[in-house]
Design an enzyme around this catalytic site. Structure first.
Site, PDB file in Angstrom:
ATOM      1  N   HIS A  35      48.273  46.757  50.089  1.00 13.58           N
ATOM      2  CA  HIS A  35      49.731  46.463  50.721  1.00 13.58           C
ATOM      3  C   HIS A  35      49.932  47.032  52.308  1.00 13.58           C
ATOM      4  CE1 HIS A  35      50.407  42.500  48.266  1.00 13.58           C
ATOM      5  NE2 HIS A  35      50.523  43.755  47.753  1.00 13.58           N
ATOM      6  N   HIS A  65      46.813  48.093  44.365  1.00 10.69           N
ATOM      7  CA  HIS A  65      47.373  46.977  44.745  1.00 10.69           C
ATOM      8  C   HIS A  65      47.849  47.702  45.769  1.00 10.69           C
ATOM      9  CE1 HIS A  65      48.729  42.777  44.041  1.00 10.69           C
ATOM     10  NE2 HIS A  65      49.998  43.365  44.555  1.00 10.69           N
ATOM     11  N   GLU A  66      48.878  48.406  45.561  1.00 11.99           N
ATOM     12  CA  GLU A  66      49.887  48.643  46.204  1.00 11.99           C
ATOM     13  C   GLU A  66      48.933  49.212  46.997  1.00 11.99           C
ATOM     14  OE1 GLU A  66      52.616  47.183  45.918  1.00 11.99           O
ATOM     15  OE2 GLU A  66      52.677  46.876  44.080  1.00 11.99           O
TER      16      GLU A  66
END
Length: 445
Positions: free
Chosen positions: A104, A100-101
């Site tokens: 980004h 997820h990170e």
């Protein structure tokens, strides 16, 4: 990380091994789950994520050779007895946070946007290193992770008007960065399902009449009155159960809980014979009945191996959309029945407990465990709430509607900070509560 671990019997049947006696938990219609995904707060300075697992119909649907479960929304925290299974579940959760990170991070990096920090976890730093002006770290509180941007960092030597600061980029560029975490988890979920179908096969569940009794506890009412492991409950008090269906376990549980100290006639399938057994449920301290057994839908699990690459894609797509629909429906049910589902919200300890339970039963189940966590994370994060990716996207939509004029910085920061604080407080509360609910902790208290 926050989660609601209520499950539907159908999903529950596919990869769970809960060992909770039916008398200990009230029957509720559940939906995978391994709902508890990441919430995030990507404001112009920092993007934080706190995994949330909400009501979802796939959490415990892992395939297993021997199916043993209770279709009542509880957790078998005894799975923590296996260090290996705990590590496997924790590794899955960590991988999902990193994915997820990374979404980004790479969305910003590939656009040339400055990034200052990439962290897994919150709080004190346990380990870190620096590379190309980015600090990478592992932190003490396992409630998610964050990607930080130097936009308003007073210690940053980057000029405030630098075009490569996130806050100075066009709205579309910022939308890409903020939504990339959700997209990464959706893609990762599909990749996991694809790998499962390719290397393990597609789990298929066939339902049979009645409710299975995988285990009978010693010295319980069921043991005392003659119920045996492997029996199949076909009827109660001369009323036949419907042949199949997702609510059969709940029907049996309702009768037992409503019959303390009252004889209940069980029609039981035992091998090739049908027998009747009179069982008198013991009375719980809360006045409900209990007989001391585990119950599960009477199902048989098999695996279908794809014959060619075309079938791999077809099976993967079908399973992906099925799990996605279940996650969305679970979220809907959570909000529609929040007063009932709030008690099922759990934190990272509970998620790892469920994952360890799955891994301990059958490592193959970790595929769906990971896929459902990713999908839950994606769906929760897209909600337009402060401290979530969807909250930041909502700010960008407001900015676009105002012709490119942002909301006052102080107002935006107050809203986002309040959301972050709420998520952290709730996460810490759930971390403590779920830890105290572990069997090993209960035994010490």
């Amino acid at each position: 990380m926050i989660a609601n671990l209520s499950l539907s019997p159908r999903q529950f049947a596919r990869f769970s091994t809960s060992r909770i006696p039916i008398s200990d938990f009230p029957p509720k219609s559940k939906t995978p789950n391994l709902f508890k995904p990441l919430s995030s707060s990507p404001c112009s300075i920092i993007h934080r994520d706190s995994p949330i697992l909400f009501r979802s119909r796939g959490l415990r649907d892992a395939a297993r050779k021997k199916f043993r479960t209770c279709a009542i929304g509880g957790l078998d925290f005894g799975a923590f007895e296996s260090a290996q299974s705990v590590l496997e579940a924790a590794a899955v959760l960590t991988a999902i946070i990193v994915v997820h990170e990374s979404g980004h991070f790479f969305a910003a990096y590939l656009q040339g946007i400055h990034v200052s920090k990439f962290a897994v976890g919150f709080g004190p730093i346990l380990a870190k290193f620096n590379s190309k002006n980015v600090e990478y770290s592992f932190r003490a509180i396992p409630l998610g992770g964050f990607v930080a941007f130097p936009d308003n960092d007073p210690d940053s030597d980057i000029p405030a008007d630098d075009v490569n600061l996130l806050k100075n980029r066009p709205i579309f560029d910022r939308v890409v960065v903020i939504s990339a975490g959700v997209i990464a988890n959706i893609v990762f979920a599909y990749v996991i399902i694809f790998a499962q179908v390719l290397f393990v096969g597609l789990p298929v569940q066939e339902s049979f009449p009645g409710v299975l009794v995988p285990e009978v506890r010693p010295f319980s009412a069921a043991s005392r009155d003659g119920l045996l492991p492997g029996d199949v409950i076909l009827g109660l008090d001369d009323v036949e159960l419907s042949r199949t269906g997702p609510n059969l376990v709940s029907e049996v549980v309702d009768v037992i809980r409503n019959s303390p100290n009252r004889k209940v006639v069980f029609k039981v399938g035992r091998g090739s014979e049908n027998v009747k057994i009179n069982i008198t449920p013991d009375k719980n301290v809360d006045g409900t009945g209990r007989i001391g057994v585990q119950l599960s839908p009477n199902v048989k699990l098999t695996k279908i191996k794809p014959r060619d690459l075309f079938e791999v894609f077809r099976f993967s797509g079908r399973e992906f959309w099925g799990l996605s629909s279940n996650v969305l429906d679970s979220l809907k049910q959570t909000f529609m029945n929040f007063s009932q589902s709030a008690s099922k919200v759990s934190g990272p300890v509970a998620i790892i407990a469920v994952g360890a339970e799955v891994a301990k039963s059958n490592t193959d189940g970790l595929y769906q465990f990971a896929a459902i966590l990713n999908l839950n994370l994606a769906v929760i994060n897209i909600l337009p709430l402060p401290a979530l990716d969807g909250g930041s996207l909502a700010f960008l939509l407001i900015e676009a509607a105002r012709g490119g004029r942002k909301l006052p910085f102080e107002l935006e920061q107050r809203i986002m900070s309040s959301g972050i604080m709420l998520v952290i407080v709730l996460g810490v509360f759930l971390l403590v509560r779920d830890t105290l609910n572990l069997d090993i902790i209960k035994d010490l208290l």
